[in-house]
Design a protein around this motif. Sequence first.
Motif, PDB file in Angstrom:
ATOM      1  N   ALA A   2      60.671 -32.603 -37.921  1.00 59.89           N
ATOM      2  CA  ALA A   2      59.617 -33.467 -37.201  1.00 59.89           C
ATOM      3  C   ALA A   2      60.258 -34.393 -36.285  1.00 59.89           C
ATOM      4  CB  ALA A   2      58.745 -33.925 -38.352  1.00 59.89           C
ATOM      5  N   GLN A   3      59.221 -34.898 -35.346  1.00 54.26           N
ATOM      6  CA  GLN A   3      59.842 -35.651 -34.562  1.00 54.26           C
ATOM      7  C   GLN A   3      59.365 -37.239 -35.180  1.00 54.26           C
ATOM      8  OE1 GLN A   3      58.185 -35.649 -30.521  1.00 54.26           O
ATOM      9  NE2 GLN A   3      57.944 -33.404 -30.589  1.00 54.26           N
ATOM     10  N   ASN A   4      59.739 -38.368 -34.765  1.00 50.61           N
ATOM     11  CA  ASN A   4      59.302 -39.593 -35.118  1.00 50.61           C
ATOM     12  C   ASN A   4      58.228 -39.959 -34.578  1.00 50.61           C
ATOM     13  OD1 ASN A   4      61.589 -40.725 -36.947  1.00 50.61           O
ATOM     14  ND2 ASN A   4      62.648 -41.250 -35.399  1.00 50.61           N
ATOM     15  N   HIS A 110      50.603 -29.180 -25.616  1.00 47.92           N
ATOM     16  CA  HIS A 110      51.198 -30.059 -26.416  1.00 47.92           C
ATOM     17  C   HIS A 110      50.485 -31.262 -26.787  1.00 47.92           C
ATOM     18  CE1 HIS A 110      54.452 -27.227 -25.718  1.00 47.92           C
ATOM     19  NE2 HIS A 110      54.349 -27.405 -24.468  1.00 47.92           N
ATOM     20  N   ILE A 115      51.086 -31.878 -32.923  1.00 50.17           N
ATOM     21  CA  ILE A 115      52.240 -32.070 -33.101  1.00 50.17           C
ATOM     22  C   ILE A 115      52.634 -33.206 -34.583  1.00 50.17           C
ATOM     23  CG2 ILE A 115      54.642 -33.025 -32.268  1.00 50.17           C
ATOM     24  CD1 ILE A 115      53.571 -32.324 -29.500  1.00 50.17           C
ATOM     25  N   PHE A 116      51.664 -33.837 -34.540  1.00 50.10           N
ATOM     26  CA  PHE A 116      51.534 -34.864 -35.525  1.00 50.10           C
ATOM     27  C   PHE A 116      50.526 -34.872 -36.427  1.00 50.10           C
ATOM     28  CE2 PHE A 116      54.298 -36.839 -32.232  1.00 50.10           C
ATOM     29  CZ  PHE A 116      55.452 -37.391 -32.874  1.00 50.10           C
ATOM     30  N   ASP A 120      49.787 -40.101 -38.910  1.00 47.42           N
ATOM     31  CA  ASP A 120      50.994 -40.846 -37.779  1.00 47.42           C
ATOM     32  C   ASP A 120      50.568 -40.991 -36.562  1.00 47.42           C
ATOM     33  OD1 ASP A 120      53.055 -40.485 -39.620  1.00 47.42           O
ATOM     34  OD2 ASP A 120      53.407 -38.463 -39.180  1.00 47.42           O
ATOM     35  N   GLU A 297      55.039 -30.419 -43.379  1.00 45.39           N
ATOM     36  CA  GLU A 297      55.735 -31.459 -43.389  1.00 45.39           C
ATOM     37  C   GLU A 297      54.905 -32.681 -43.955  1.00 45.39           C
ATOM     38  OE1 GLU A 297      56.265 -32.253 -38.984  1.00 45.39           O
ATOM     39  OE2 GLU A 297      57.014 -30.105 -38.942  1.00 45.39           O
TER      40      GLU A 297
END
Length: 344
Positions: A2-4, A110, A115-116, A120, A297
């Motif tokens: 996972a990205q920040n 995207h 993605i999140f 978040d 996640e």
Amino acid sequence: MAQNPPYKICFVPRSKEEEEEDEKIYKRYSEIVATLPTKEGWWGKPIYQYQGFWYNSGAFGVGPLAVQDHFKPRPTDVLVASIPKGGTTWLKSLVFAVLNRKSHPPSAQHHPLLIFNSHDLVPVMEMMLYSNILNGNRIPRLDILPSPRLFGTHMPYTSLPQSVALSSPRIVYICRNTKDTLVSWWHFTNKMRSNNSLEPMELEEAFDRFCKGMTSPGPFWEHVLGYWKASLERPQNVLFLKYEQMVDEPALHLKRIAEFMGCPFSSIEEEKEGVVDQIIKLCSFENLSNLAVNKTEENGSGFPNRVFFRQGKVGDSANYLSPEMMDQLDRITKQKFHGSGLTL
């Protein structure tokens, strides 16, 4: 991997002196919380009562106190407010998608919501930004975020910082009928208890605690009433939404939200492209619950993203609550809301 999440940039490197000062501030908050009434919590950590409402010490830590002292709102801020399990995850997704539709078209391959997890993208201030539990006694530098900033909160309206009333950010609040909120909270609780290797809580115990107002941050009825009254007194600053009505007419309420936030769906081009329908589809339970990020996640609160998705159905509580339980909740709700003009 996972990205920040974007909000993490708020925790910038600081000097030793600044770190020591933050430590002192959080130590003082911890000392105050240590003097407050406590009860057994829902999934292992105690809950404490602050300004008439209960908070989970393991999730919020001393966050509510830190928010009151340090959060400096801007008039352009948008706060997504709710009591947990009232439709928070969905509303955050919708608000984020509407507010950012120019830079992130809902049809984008995207899109951040792919993605999140929405928690978040719209972090709960008292948990993910100001909680000493999650952020190691660090005060976030929210001033580095560009406007419009988007935050979440579960704090009751009466406990929000005085600065919120003075700077008048927009607050979008969502609530759900009492019975479905309780059952959803009970399911969520048992997911978290399982995650912490605890035995499931019986529905009867959850019902008893809920009726006594010991949800986090409850009591449920006082939380809802606080925002309801604020929406009547300051309709230009507080939008009060009902989950069931949004499920029935999502397009209508999405347009209300956009209008309220100052970014209405007004262009012929948006109408032609079907942007409203695209956002509804992007943020639908079916779409979000099946994303990899929401299956495998965790978000910045430390909770597995999967615990925020169960069914999202209206009236599911009838499959769990006895007629006596439902009658008792209806009586309490009627009594608590008497004279307010609010019905759920």
